[in-house]
Design an enzyme around this catalytic site. Structure first.
Site, PDB file in Angstrom:
ATOM      1  N   CYS A   1     -19.108   1.814 -49.464  1.00  0.00           N
ATOM      2  CA  CYS A   1     -19.581   0.875 -48.438  1.00  0.00           C
ATOM      3  C   CYS A   1     -20.005   1.695 -47.211  1.00  0.00           C
ATOM      4  CB  CYS A   1     -18.445  -0.071 -48.053  1.00  0.00           C
ATOM      5  SG  CYS A   1     -17.034   0.846 -47.399  1.00  0.00           S
TER       6      CYS A   1
ATOM      7  N   GLU B   1      -4.174   0.254 -42.833  1.00  0.00           N
ATOM      8  CA  GLU B   1      -4.922  -0.702 -41.998  1.00  0.00           C
ATOM      9  C   GLU B   1      -3.974  -1.714 -41.357  1.00  0.00           C
ATOM     10  OE1 GLU B   1      -8.376  -2.680 -43.771  1.00  0.00           O
ATOM     11  OE2 GLU B   1      -8.079  -4.313 -42.351  1.00  0.00           O
TER      12      GLU B   1
ATOM     13  N   CYS C   1     -13.432   2.194 -39.507  1.00  0.00           N
ATOM     14  CA  CYS C   1     -14.583   1.320 -39.800  1.00  0.00           C
ATOM     15  C   CYS C   1     -14.736   0.297 -38.669  1.00  0.00           C
ATOM     16  CB  CYS C   1     -14.349   0.608 -41.129  1.00  0.00           C
ATOM     17  SG  CYS C   1     -15.664  -0.582 -41.483  1.00  0.00           S
TER      18      CYS C   1
ATOM     19  N   HIS D   1      -9.323   3.496 -42.098  1.00  0.00           N
ATOM     20  CA  HIS D   1      -8.412   2.339 -42.054  1.00  0.00           C
ATOM     21  C   HIS D   1      -7.922   2.024 -40.652  1.00  0.00           C
ATOM     22  CE1 HIS D   1      -7.942   4.893 -45.655  1.00  0.00           C
ATOM     23  NE2 HIS D   1      -8.252   3.765 -46.254  1.00  0.00           N
TER      24      HIS D   1
HETATM   25  S1  SF4 Z   1     -13.536  -2.573 -43.909  1.00  0.00           S
HETATM   26 FE1  SF4 Z   1     -15.174  -1.087 -43.697  1.00  0.00          FE
HETATM   27  S2  SF4 Z   1     -14.428   0.757 -44.764  1.00  0.00           S
HETATM   28 FE2  SF4 Z   1     -13.138  -0.939 -45.422  1.00  0.00          FE
HETATM   29  S3  SF4 Z   1     -14.118  -1.665 -47.310  1.00  0.00           S
HETATM   30 FE3  SF4 Z   1     -14.949  -2.897 -45.630  1.00  0.00          FE
HETATM   31  S4  SF4 Z   1     -16.845  -1.880 -44.952  1.00  0.00           S
HETATM   32 FE4  SF4 Z   1     -15.649  -0.434 -46.224  1.00  0.00          FE
END
Ligand code: SF4
Length: 333
Positions: A14, A137, A106, A84
């Site tokens: 991602c 996270e 992110c 995270h």
């Molecule tokens: S929160 Fe950000 S880093 Fe985590 S999966 Fe979603 S887009 Fe990817």
């Protein structure tokens, strides 16, 4: 005999993961001395091993490890925080250690941190839905407002981690002032159902205008849902510690037969007995070459197989973060 392989699209990296890995690679290249990264930059063993081997990066789970590392290595004096996110306390400690900080959190996780700070300052109780109190996270978001936050399990996972409350019985000091936030990488269906349970319990519950679940989590789960009816066996490439990857595996398992693998080296021929249609997806932190290696493994055994790949790739990009001095970080906290 395998006749068709359906590749989920989107799958794999991602925008947050791409940004985080590029940040580490660039900082490692431009730094004099070894780069230190707090926590696995993304939850994938292959990514971490490659950064260690190719860029000499050191991963730590505790800032106290840096003193020991210094005895054996020449360090850069910089630290990168993983995608995270981290609690503010970690940023403060890193600043006190005099480290230059590069925050690769992110932006979609940062958005949840901002909501946590906002609602805590307004006197709300935050119900934070997550999959484990140990997930990095969850620790980061909790750390923004520890006195105002109660961790809550998704309704299908109650009891797995006893530190997470049951949404059916959780109590709050003031039911008039309660907000729900979530980890970004949970199951879409389970999170929606859990929020519905909380809404029934607390009719004044505030829900953020846009879901905290990130676009990458939703899109990868949608792609699995679309493909599952075509396949006899779904291969989910994900590290065991990837929350979004494990949710993909659970979803695929609920819809058809599924196996989680780290990479093609885990594949076993016996799984494919009587299988004609194979699905493949990968977590947001799984490198694409592991998917292609899996396809190559299948092709080597069934050269006539047809590859089917439909769906849209995402076009989202996140900007890489700039280093901040300890003084800049302390002024922000
Ligand atoms: S929160 Fe950000 S880093 Fe985590 S999966 Fe979603 S887009 Fe990817």
């Amino acid at each position: 005999m395998v006749e068709r392989v359906y590749l989920a699209r989107p799958r794999g990296f991602c925008a947050g993961v791409v940004m985080a890995i590029r940040t580490v690679e660039k900082e490692a290249q431009r730094s004099e001395g070894d780069l230190v990264v707090y926590h696995q930059i993304v939850h994938n063993e292959t990514v971490v091993r490659r950064l260690e081997e190719e860029h000499g990066v050191h991963f730590v789970e505790d800032l106290d490890e840096i003193a020991e590392l210094k005895k054996r290595h020449r360090l850069s004096g910089k630290i990168v925080f993983s995608a995270h996110g981290v609690p503010p306390e970690v940023r403060r400690r890193a600043a006190e250690l005099g480290l230059l900080q590069i925050d690769a959190t992110c932006p979609l996780v940062t958005k949840v941190h901002t909501e946590a700070k906002k609602y805590a300052s307004l006197g709300y109780t935050i119900l934070l839905i997550g999959d484990s109190a140990d997930h990095q996270e969850v620790k980061g978001t909790l750390g923004e407002a520890p006195d105002h936050t109660i961790l809550v399990a998704v309704h299908t996972q109650v009891g797995k981690d006893p530190r997470l409350a049951d949404p059916r019985t959780v109590e709050v000091p003031d039911p008039e002032k309660v907000v729900v936030l979530t980890q970004t990488t949970l199951s879409v269906d389970d999170t929606d159902a859990t929020i519905e349970i909380l809404k029934r319990r607390f009719p004044k519950l505030v829900t953020p205008s846009r879901s905290d679940l990130c676009y990458a989590t939703k899109n990868r789960q949608d792609a699995v849902r679309r493909l599952a009816r075509h396949v006899d066996l779904f291969l989910v490439l994900s590290s065991r510690h990837s929350s979004n990857g494990m949710r993909l595996y659970e979803l695929a398992s609920a819809l058809t037969r599924a196996v989680r693998i780290d990479g093609p080296e885990d594949l076993e021929e016996a799984w494919f007995e009587g299988v004609q249609n194979v699905g493949i997806t990968s977590a947001a932190s799984t490198p694409e070459d592991l998917v292609q290696g899996t396809v190559a493994w299948l092709r080597a055994r069934w050269p006539g197989l047809k590859l089917v790949e439909e769906g849209e790739w995402e076009q989202i990009r996140f900007r890489e973060p700039q280093p901040k001095t300890p003084e800049e970080v302390l002024a922000e906290l």
